[in-house]
Design a protein around this motif. Structure first.
Motif, PDB file in Angstrom:
ATOM      1  N   GLU A   1      35.601   8.831  41.292  1.00 36.24           N
ATOM      2  CA  GLU A   1      35.939   8.196  42.561  1.00 36.24           C
ATOM      3  C   GLU A   1      35.278   6.823  42.643  1.00 36.24           C
ATOM      4  OE1 GLU A   1      36.504  12.368  45.049  1.00 36.24           O
ATOM      5  OE2 GLU A   1      34.841  11.033  45.569  1.00 36.24           O
TER       6      GLU A   1
ATOM      7  N   CYS B   1      28.367   7.546  50.450  1.00 44.71           N
ATOM      8  CA  CYS B   1      28.720   8.888  49.991  1.00 44.71           C
ATOM      9  C   CYS B   1      28.497   9.017  48.482  1.00 44.71           C
ATOM     10  CB  CYS B   1      30.159   9.231  50.361  1.00 44.71           C
ATOM     11  SG  CYS B   1      30.411  10.996  50.650  1.00 44.71           S
TER      12      CYS B   1
ATOM     13  N   HIS C   1      29.697   7.374  45.795  1.00 40.94           N
ATOM     14  CA  HIS C   1      30.800   7.344  44.833  1.00 40.94           C
ATOM     15  C   HIS C   1      30.455   6.541  43.578  1.00 40.94           C
ATOM     16  CE1 HIS C   1      34.240   8.602  47.790  1.00 40.94           C
ATOM     17  NE2 HIS C   1      33.160   9.365  47.888  1.00 40.94           N
TER      18      HIS C   1
ATOM     19  N   GLU D   1      39.302   8.108  48.425  1.00 45.78           N
ATOM     20  CA  GLU D   1      38.982   9.491  48.803  1.00 45.78           C
ATOM     21  C   GLU D   1      38.575   9.576  50.263  1.00 45.78           C
ATOM     22  OE1 GLU D   1      36.576  12.874  49.837  1.00 45.78           O
ATOM     23  OE2 GLU D   1      35.766  10.841  49.612  1.00 45.78           O
ATOM     24  N   GLU D   2      37.899   8.542  50.762  1.00 55.57           N
ATOM     25  CA  GLU D   2      37.275   8.635  52.075  1.00 55.57           C
ATOM     26  C   GLU D   2      38.264   8.813  53.224  1.00 55.57           C
ATOM     27  OE1 GLU D   2      34.369   9.227  52.748  1.00 55.57           O
ATOM     28  OE2 GLU D   2      33.237   8.674  50.970  1.00 55.57           O
TER      29      GLU D   2
ATOM     30  N   HIS E   1      29.808  15.775  43.096  1.00 54.03           N
ATOM     31  CA  HIS E   1      29.592  14.983  44.307  1.00 54.03           C
ATOM     32  C   HIS E   1      28.139  15.112  44.750  1.00 54.03           C
ATOM     33  CE1 HIS E   1      30.174  13.208  48.211  1.00 54.03           C
ATOM     34  NE2 HIS E   1      31.474  13.120  48.047  1.00 54.03           N
TER      35      HIS E   1
ATOM     36  N   CYS F   1      34.480  23.452  50.783  1.00 49.55           N
ATOM     37  CA  CYS F   1      34.444  22.407  51.794  1.00 49.55           C
ATOM     38  C   CYS F   1      35.471  22.772  52.859  1.00 49.55           C
ATOM     39  CB  CYS F   1      34.746  21.039  51.189  1.00 49.55           C
ATOM     40  SG  CYS F   1      36.492  20.774  50.786  1.00 49.55           S
TER      41      CYS F   1
ATOM     42  N   THR G   1      37.314  16.872  51.161  1.00 47.41           N
ATOM     43  CA  THR G   1      37.659  16.005  50.040  1.00 47.41           C
ATOM     44  C   THR G   1      39.087  16.252  49.593  1.00 47.41           C
ATOM     45  OG1 THR G   1      37.180  15.463  47.714  1.00 47.41           O
ATOM     46  CG2 THR G   1      36.636  17.679  48.429  1.00 47.41           C
TER      47      THR G   1
END
Length: 435
Positions: free
Chosen positions: A118, A129, A131, A166-167, A191, A205, A353
């Motif tokens: 990512e 986050c 990445h 991704e966010e 992650h 998640c 995600t």
């Protein structure tokens, strides 16, 4: 709680890893079980060790150049140049302007292992986050598997995808629809998140549905003739309050949250337009869809009460992580023997995600890994952005990458293990429904 799946032993791990901790990550069960192909793992470890300085520089470069969804042009160019330099066949702008693919094949035939990197950051707070760590993990896993294929003469193919947005853009959903994951036999990524020292999390998640709710009314002078207006802002506020009332009847594991947005608002004009960006989350796709059915009337009722028109746009839904148990058990075995602990309570358990959709499509694994964080400095904070640039976090990223690379090689080499991976995936399809 940290749970060792291999021994049915449970032991408490409650302390979050902090930057000033003196303790260092260490294997929680060294030598407790056999490792698959220790010679391959040795190759993986030595390869990543030799690449350490390059990977660190790559991570810091990405961290210093945060880019938002679908605008990861610097990351695209840096990663594709890096992978080409290390002997991969690179496809730039792969289906999307900032997506990319790097492939390597050795021998004849064999299976294909997929990996994800990512790239995107968060508006205003950069790589909050981590990445940059996710990105270099994908690179490390791909290069380590490549070295293992060459040194041990293993037939197989590696496909590393650079996945944008991704966010909030759900880039992987677009790539799935465009066929980017076709041909992969399994897919891996990881992650960062807060957690106990040296822990790797195999938690799931939350499934997520993003909504854009727009209210359209009629302007009027707010003091002189308010009865001429239809207040779109009032409609948005009512929708928000309706959801607040609904929360009392929602399970505590479900989430509904959002923000107001408007244009040309001034205090003496009744707003004729308001937007409510809303996220609905739940532990599984099915639960999320059921909660969504209860949320939508909250918005519709607000429009009815204020006389405003309501339009609801459904953005791409992302699903819960269906962690493949066979892949997870293999990663756990390597981590427990060599690097740290395994848990099921940390990671991104209450976040979301777009890799969840990948886990619905093919056998996949998305472990979380702990990095040192300050108090109240978890994912999506400036504190976490700072944590993602530390050398300790870098080292934690490379440790989980070694376990993922070892697992990826086993997918390519071990027919019996791969059959178990497929069997586990099919069993989960039946459990969750294959649609």
């Amino acid at each position: 709680m940290c749970i060792c799946d291999h021994t049915n032993e449970t032991f408490s791990v409650n302390e979050v890893w902090r930057p000033d901790d003196n303790a260092q990550p260490k294997p929680s069960r060294p030598g407790f079980s056999d490792l698959y192909r220790p010679d391959v793992l040795e190759t993986i470890e030595s390869t990543i060790k030799n690449l350490d300085a390059e990977l660190r520089a790559l991570s810091l470069d990405i961290h210093a150049h945060p880019e938002l969804r679908f605008e990861e042009y610097h990351a695209h160019d840096v990663y594709t140049e890096f992978m080409a330099k290390h002997g991969f066949e690179v496809t730039k702008q792969f289906h999307l302007p900032t997506a990319w693919q790097a492939t390597f094949a050795h021998g004849s035939g064999g299976r294909t292992i997929g990996i994800n990197s990512e790239m995107d950051a968060l508006e205003g707070i950069g790589h909050a986050c981590g990445h940059n760590l996710i990105g270099i993990s994908g690179v490390a896993v791909a290069l380590a598997i490549k070295a293992a294929l060459e040194k041990h003469d293993i037939s197989g193919k590696i496909v590393l995808l650079g996945t944008p947005a991704e966010e909030s853009g759900s880039g992987k959903l677009i790539l799935i629809e465009k066929g980017a994951y076709k041909g992969m036999d399994a897919c891996l990524m990881c992650h960062p998140a807060p957690g106990p020292i040296g822990s790797v999390s195999l938690s799931s998640c939350l499934a997520l549905q993003r909504l854009i709710v727009e209210y359209r009314g009629h302007t009027a002078h707010a003091a002189l003739s308010p009865w001429e207006g239809k207040n779109a802002l009032d409609a948005a506020v009512l929708g928000y309050n309706n959801i607040s009332a609904l929360r009392q009847q929602l399970k505590p594991t479900h989430r509904v949250h959002g923000i107001f947005q408007g244009k040309n608002w001034v205090a003496n004009i009744i707003p004729d337009y308001a937007k409510f960006v809303c996220y609905v989350r739940a532990p599984t796709r099915e639960e999320m869809q059921e909660t969504l059915k209860r949320v939508i009337p909250c918005f519709e009722a607000a429009g009815l009460a204020t006389g405003c028109e309501v339009s609801i746009e459904y953005l791409g839904a992302t699903f819960d992580l269906r962690q493949n148990k066979a892949l997870g058990d293999e990663v756990a075995n390597v981590v427990l023997n060599k690097y740290g602990a395994i848990d099921y309570e940390w990671g991104i358990k209450s976040a979301s995600t777009d890799f969840g959709n990948v886990t619905y499509a093919l056998p996949s694994l998305h472990p979380g890994f702990a990095i040192p964080t300050v108090k109240n400095g978890g994912n999506h904070t400036i504190g976490f952005a700072d944590s993602a640039a530390t050398i300790v976090s870098h080292n934690a990223c490379l440790d989980v990458s070694k376990a993922l690379a070892s697992t990826g090689v086993r997918v390519l080499v071990d027919d019996e293990f791969f059959a178990k991976v497929v069997k586990t995936f099919k069993e989960d399809e039946l459990l969750r429904g294959s649609t």
